[in-house]
Design a protein around this motif. Structure first.
Motif, PDB file in Angstrom:
ATOM      1  N   HIS A  10       0.849  -1.212   0.000  1.00 22.48           N
ATOM      2  CA  HIS A  10       0.000   0.000   0.000  1.00 22.48           C
ATOM      3  C   HIS A  10       0.876   1.251   0.000  1.00 22.48           C
ATOM      4  O   HIS A  10       0.574   2.225  -0.681  1.00 22.48           O
ATOM      5  N   ILE A  11       1.941   1.208   0.788  1.00 25.49           N
ATOM      6  CA  ILE A  11       2.824   2.389   0.879  1.00 25.49           C
ATOM      7  C   ILE A  11       3.399   2.713  -0.502  1.00 25.49           C
ATOM      8  O   ILE A  11       3.421   3.867  -0.928  1.00 25.49           O
ATOM      9  N   VAL A  12       3.842   1.675  -1.193  1.00 28.71           N
ATOM     10  CA  VAL A  12       4.429   1.895  -2.521  1.00 28.71           C
ATOM     11  C   VAL A  12       3.370   2.489  -3.464  1.00 28.71           C
ATOM     12  O   VAL A  12       3.636   3.424  -4.214  1.00 28.71           O
ATOM     13  N   THR A  13       2.141   1.967  -3.384  1.00 28.62           N
ATOM     14  CA  THR A  13       1.056   2.524  -4.214  1.00 28.62           C
ATOM     15  C   THR A  13       0.774   3.968  -3.811  1.00 28.62           C
ATOM     16  O   THR A  13       0.644   4.843  -4.675  1.00 28.62           O
ATOM     17  N   ASN A  14       0.700   4.218  -2.503  1.00 26.77           N
ATOM     18  CA  ASN A  14       0.413   5.594  -2.035  1.00 26.77           C
ATOM     19  C   ASN A  14       1.458   6.580  -2.535  1.00 26.77           C
ATOM     20  O   ASN A  14       1.141   7.720  -2.889  1.00 26.77           O
ATOM     21  N   THR A  15       2.712   6.143  -2.545  1.00 29.46           N
ATOM     22  CA  THR A  15       3.779   7.082  -2.928  1.00 29.46           C
ATOM     23  C   THR A  15       3.887   7.232  -4.447  1.00 29.46           C
ATOM     24  O   THR A  15       4.733   7.979  -4.923  1.00 29.46           O
ATOM     25  N   SER A  16       3.019   6.535  -5.186  1.00 30.55           N
ATOM     26  CA  SER A  16       2.996   6.791  -6.634  1.00 30.55           C
ATOM     27  C   SER A  16       2.380   8.172  -6.889  1.00 30.55           C
ATOM     28  O   SER A  16       2.510   8.729  -7.962  1.00 30.55           O
ATOM     29  N   HIS A  17       1.711   8.754  -5.878  1.00 35.02           N
ATOM     30  CA  HIS A  17       1.146  10.102  -6.036  1.00 35.02           C
ATOM     31  C   HIS A  17       2.222  11.171  -5.820  1.00 35.02           C
ATOM     32  O   HIS A  17       2.395  12.052  -6.636  1.00 35.02           O
ATOM     33  N   ASN A  18       2.918  11.074  -4.689  1.00 40.29           N
ATOM     34  CA  ASN A  18       3.883  12.151  -4.380  1.00 40.29           C
ATOM     35  C   ASN A  18       5.307  11.805  -4.808  1.00 40.29           C
ATOM     36  O   ASN A  18       6.215  12.620  -4.669  1.00 40.29           O
ATOM     37  N   LEU A  19       5.525  10.587  -5.287  1.00 39.54           N
ATOM     38  CA  LEU A  19       6.842  10.099  -5.708  1.00 39.54           C
ATOM     39  C   LEU A  19       7.889  10.274  -4.594  1.00 39.54           C
ATOM     40  O   LEU A  19       9.058  10.569  -4.851  1.00 39.54           O
ATOM     41  N   ALA A  20       7.438  10.106  -3.353  1.00 37.83           N
ATOM     42  CA  ALA A  20       8.357  10.231  -2.216  1.00 37.83           C
ATOM     43  C   ALA A  20       9.368   9.081  -2.227  1.00 37.83           C
ATOM     44  O   ALA A  20       9.095   7.994  -2.743  1.00 37.83           O
ATOM     45  N   LYS A  21      10.533   9.364  -1.662  1.00 31.85           N
ATOM     46  CA  LYS A  21      11.529   8.311  -1.427  1.00 31.85           C
ATOM     47  C   LYS A  21      10.941   7.337  -0.415  1.00 31.85           C
ATOM     48  O   LYS A  21      10.224   7.775   0.498  1.00 31.85           O
ATOM     49  N   VAL A  22      11.272   6.064  -0.506  1.00 34.43           N
ATOM     50  CA  VAL A  22      10.675   5.092   0.430  1.00 34.43           C
ATOM     51  C   VAL A  22      11.759   4.176   0.997  1.00 34.43           C
ATOM     52  O   VAL A  22      12.627   3.702   0.260  1.00 34.43           O
TER      53      VAL A  22
END
Ligand code: NAD
Length: 489
Positions: A234-246
């Motif tokens: 889910h985190i990886v999907t969520n960060t597809s919006h803000n393109l944050a480093k993970v």
């Protein structure tokens, strides 16, 4: 009256948009009320962190001054360790002797990163052009969303907050909805240490309403996540919006390999700690014993004898060695996997049942899996006190079985043969290898996993660099005028 905890946003304590009960796992009774942050409060926390980033009270602070604030926080954590430990024990069921010693050691992580704050240097680049000075500056990456699970939460927060604050970032720390009490209490220490408003915000709430809003927020630049692989997706999907480093610190199914030449009593003691400390609710739990078939009987006899003597009781009693699981839900999951494994043919050597008493207790369990090809208890992370036992006839077989899961967080190797220790450790697919020891940690030593155990490393100097980004600056040093680019010469 039960204690009521609050959120910490922009330097103020406030109730949640809603609230929920927290249950003491040792009694099964509600012991505290927790605040639940929903969209508006999550957004406000991120906005506060974003403003604080450039506010001179934080943005213009020298790196040494940031280090001093971290030192102050370390002192406060050390002083508050007994109270924090009591809250963690009430909220999670983790035994008091473990919460006390772990939280006292958490202070060392803040001290370590305090010392690193003014050592995150840039560099000079000797470029292939005349009359140019080029250098690299290090900048904070921005607003960090730190999302943690309930277990070892003060430690898992320290390995995110420490390097993030040392680097000059600001943070929204999200505690798990299961047992958020210790982190909400810890927010008071952030306040007392004197961090400017918004630099650290501490919230809690549920995955979809709180964690998802936080990790997908456009102003979040990095998500530092610890939890299970399903949530990580889910985190990886969520960060597809803000393109944050993970960075992802996930689960494990760590092998504990005992060769015939090992110091057997030491290995037994280490195995007991590896799987039954924290009632097995530890990402690095050594949950798969792989023992040389020639010493299986001897090893298991000693192990079963010690397990039978484990003192099970109230987690608040300093004499207790083994407490309840954190949630009834988790106990149900463990019961189901153990039942399925028994149907697949594994044999019970100890436990394999819930205890007939108040609270969420599940007996220390040992399952003999030697006659069954990959039963569920070997392939699935149980996050509980369940040890599966398998054997090997050769070094190659031990390595092949050790590497047979999708995880790769930790591994234990017990042998007195130095060359074997080197050989085997090189071939195990795992981010941490402990040879003739288990569970040792230090602020100086990075940890993290291979495969579905995640990526990115926490702890150590390199983790602080993960909270920085770089700016490359070019300076022309010639006083000669720049010629017109469109005039041919
Ligand atoms: P979890 O993944 O269920 O929850 C972790 C956090 O993620 C919680 O704060 C939760 O609210 C949040 N979350 C849930 N759904 C979300 C979403 N859609 N978006 C954003 N955030 C969301 O983990 P858990 O069950 O509480 O903890 C156990 C897991 O954590 C195990 O797999 C364990 O191995 C792992 N763990 C790993 C390490 C490590 O360092 N590698 C350390 C401790 C625990």
């Amino acid at each position: 009256m039960n204690p009521q905890f609050e959120l910490y946003i922009d330097g103020h304590f406030e109730p949640g948009a809603a609230s929920f009960d927290s249950v003491n796992p040792a009694t099964g009774q509600v012991w505290a009320k927790m605040p639940e942050a929903r969209t508006e409060q999550v957004n406000r926390a991120v906005e506060a962190a974003s403003r604080a980033l450039s506010d001179p009270t934080w943005g213009a602070l020298t790196a040494s001054a940031r280090g001093k604030l971290l030192y102050r926080l370390a002192e406060l954590v050390e002083k508050a360790a007994p109270q924090l430990a009591e809250i963690e024990t009430n909220d999670t069921g983790k035994i008091i002797r473990e919460t006390q010693s772990q939280i006292a050691y958490v202070a060392e992580f803040y001290r370590y990163y305090a010392g690193i704050a003014d050592k995150l240097e840039g560099s000079h680049i000797p470029v292939d052009k005349p009359d140019m000075q080029v250098w690299l500056e290090r900048e904070p990456v921005g607003v960090v969303a730190a999302i943690v699970p309930w277990n070892s939460q003060l430690f898992l927060s320290a390995v995110k907050l420490g390097p993030a604050l040392a680097a000059g970032c600001t943070v929204v720390l999200k505690a798990s909805e299961d047992a958020p009490g210790p982190l909400l209490e810890f927010a008071k220490l952030i306040h007392e240490a004197g961090f400017p408003p918004g630099v650290v915000n501490v919230i809690t709430g549920f995955g979809p309403q709180c964690g998802a809003v936080l990790s997908s927020h456009p102003k979040v630049a990095k998500v530092a996540f610890t939890g299970g692989p399903e949530t990580a997706r889910h985190i990886v999907t969520n960060t597809s919006h803000n393109l944050a480093k993970v960075s992802l610190e996930l689960g494990g199914k760590s092998p504990f390999i005992v060769f015939a030449d090992a110091d057997i009593q030491s290995a037994v003691n280490a195995q007991v700690a590896a799987i039954f400390a924290a009632s097995g609710q530890s990402c690095v739990a050594g949950s798969r014993l792989l023992v040389d078939e020639s010493i299986k009987e001897q090893f298991l006899a000693l192990l079963i004898e010690r397990v039978a003597r484990i003192r099970i009781g109230s987690p608040n009693d300093i004499e207790t060695e083994f407490g309840p699981l954190c949630t009834e839900r988790q106990r149900g999951t463990i019961e189901a996997v153990v039942q399925r494994s028994l149907q697949q043919g594994v044999k019970v050597l100890a436990g394999a049942k819930s205890l007939d008493q108040d609270g969420f207790y599940y007996a220390p369990t040992i399952l003999d899996c030697t006659d069954v090809e990959l039963p569920d208890c070997i392939t699935k992370e149980l996050f509980g006190p369940v040890l599966s036992v398998d054997t090997f006839a050769s070094e190659d077989e031990a390595i092949q079985k050790a590497n047979s899961t999708v995880y790769g967080l930790a591994a234990g190797i017990f042998t007195t043969n130095l060359t074997r220790a080197h050989r085997v450790s090189k071939r195990i697919q795992s981010g941490i290898i402990w040879i003739n020891t288990y569970r040792a940690i230090s602020p100086l030593a990075p940890f993290g996993g291979f495969g579905l155990s995640g990526h990115g490393r926490e702890g150590g100097f390199s983790a602080a660099l993960e909270y920085t980004t770089t700016r490359t600056v070019w300076l022309r040093t010639s006083d000669d005028p720049i010629s017109d680019p469109f005039v041919m010469r």
